[in-house]
Scaffold this motif. Structure first.
Motif, PDB file in Angstrom:
ATOM      1  N   PRO A  16      11.035 -10.682  12.933  1.00 15.31           N
ATOM      2  CA  PRO A  16      10.305 -10.798  11.663  1.00 15.31           C
ATOM      3  C   PRO A  16      10.788 -12.014  10.884  1.00 15.31           C
ATOM      4  N   SER A  17       9.881 -12.590  10.183  1.00 17.18           N
ATOM      5  CA  SER A  17      10.228 -13.780   9.418  1.00 17.18           C
ATOM      6  C   SER A  17      11.034 -13.388   8.180  1.00 17.18           C
ATOM      7  N   VAL A  18      11.610 -14.378   7.562  1.00 16.21           N
ATOM      8  CA  VAL A  18      12.420 -14.153   6.369  1.00 16.21           C
ATOM      9  C   VAL A  18      11.568 -13.597   5.234  1.00 16.21           C
ATOM     10  N   GLU A  19      10.331 -14.115   5.107  1.00 10.47           N
ATOM     11  CA  GLU A  19       9.444 -13.635   4.038  1.00 10.47           C
ATOM     12  C   GLU A  19       9.080 -12.177   4.237  1.00 10.47           C
ATOM     13  N   GLU A  20       8.865 -11.792   5.505  1.00  9.23           N
ATOM     14  CA  GLU A  20       8.523 -10.394   5.789  1.00  9.23           C
ATOM     15  C   GLU A  20       9.691  -9.469   5.472  1.00  9.23           C
ATOM     16  N   LYS A  21      10.892  -9.888   5.797  1.00  6.38           N
ATOM     17  CA  LYS A  21      12.075  -9.080   5.486  1.00  6.38           C
ATOM     18  C   LYS A  21      12.242  -8.917   3.971  1.00  6.38           C
ATOM     19  N   ARG A  22      12.025 -10.014   3.240  1.00  8.14           N
ATOM     20  CA  ARG A  22      12.145  -9.944   1.779  1.00  8.14           C
ATOM     21  C   ARG A  22      11.093  -9.018   1.190  1.00  8.14           C
ATOM     22  N   LEU A  23       9.866  -9.072   1.723  1.00 11.94           N
ATOM     23  CA  LEU A  23       8.794  -8.210   1.233  1.00 11.94           C
ATOM     24  C   LEU A  23       9.103  -6.744   1.502  1.00 11.94           C
ATOM     25  N   VAL A  24       9.574  -6.439   2.700  1.00 14.65           N
ATOM     26  CA  VAL A  24       9.911  -5.054   3.033  1.00 14.65           C
ATOM     27  C   VAL A  24      11.040  -4.552   2.145  1.00 14.65           C
ATOM     28  N   ARG A  25      12.048  -5.370   1.924  1.00 13.67           N
ATOM     29  CA  ARG A  25      13.156  -4.977   1.070  1.00 13.67           C
ATOM     30  C   ARG A  25      12.686  -4.741  -0.364  1.00 13.67           C
ATOM     31  N   LYS A  26      11.805  -5.608  -0.859  1.00 19.73           N
ATOM     32  CA  LYS A  26      11.273  -5.468  -2.217  1.00 19.73           C
ATOM     33  C   LYS A  26      10.450  -4.180  -2.349  1.00 19.73           C
ATOM     34  N   LEU A  27       9.620  -3.915  -1.353  1.00 16.02           N
ATOM     35  CA  LEU A  27       8.830  -2.673  -1.384  1.00 16.02           C
ATOM     36  C   LEU A  27       9.729  -1.444  -1.303  1.00 16.02           C
ATOM     37  N   ASP A  28      10.761  -1.510  -0.469  1.00 17.12           N
ATOM     38  CA  ASP A  28      11.694  -0.379  -0.364  1.00 17.12           C
ATOM     39  C   ASP A  28      12.381  -0.103  -1.693  1.00 17.12           C
ATOM     40  N   TRP A  29      12.781  -1.160  -2.389  1.00 17.90           N
ATOM     41  CA  TRP A  29      13.461  -0.980  -3.669  1.00 17.90           C
ATOM     42  C   TRP A  29      12.523  -0.425  -4.742  1.00 17.90           C
ATOM     43  N   ARG A  30      11.231  -0.636  -4.592  1.00 21.52           N
ATOM     44  CA  ARG A  30      10.276  -0.103  -5.574  1.00 21.52           C
ATOM     45  C   ARG A  30       9.800   1.295  -5.214  1.00 21.52           C
ATOM     46  N   ILE A  31       9.602   1.566  -3.948  1.00 20.98           N
ATOM     47  CA  ILE A  31       9.017   2.838  -3.531  1.00 20.98           C
ATOM     48  C   ILE A  31      10.056   3.948  -3.430  1.00 20.98           C
TER      49      ILE A  31
END
Length: 109
Positions: free
Chosen positions: A30-45
């Motif tokens: 996975p790209s760096v942007e995808e990892k950041r997006l998943v981490r951001k969604l995890d922290w919100r959800i």
């Protein structure tokens, strides 16, 4: 009557398949942007989901304790069958389900 064996031209032209050969695909990183997006969604959800589960657990526990302490006799006018208590218990489920269906997963803020 004679029965003739008919072979189709497909059978004659079909290539042989070696079933012992295993083709391994390259792992997709996975790209760096995808990892950041998943981490951001995890922290919100995840915090919201955990709080919702905590409230659901507390509501069910408190309602069970209230039934043991006499809720059906005091506020539900006796309720010998337990049907009213079941509806009161279901109200919590319906409200959580409605709240979850209103908010899309990505747009939670």
């Amino acid at each position: 009557m004679s029965v003739e064996k008919h072979t189709s031209s497909f059978d004659e032209k079909a290539p042989s398949v070696d079933r012992d050969v295993v083709v391994e695909a390259e792992p997709v990183s996975p790209s760096v942007e995808e990892k950041r997006l998943v981490r951001k969604l995890d922290w919100r959800i995840m915090p919201i989901a955990c709080i919702m589960y905590l409230f659901a657990y507390l509501d069910r526990t408190n309602l069970g304790n209230a039934r043991l302490q006499g809720l059906p006799q005091d506020t539900l006018h006796g309720d010998p069958t337990g049907v009213l208590f079941d509806w009161v218990n279901s109200v919590f489920f319906f409200s959580y389900k409605y709240d979850r269906s209103r908010k899309p997963v990505v747009g939670m803020c």
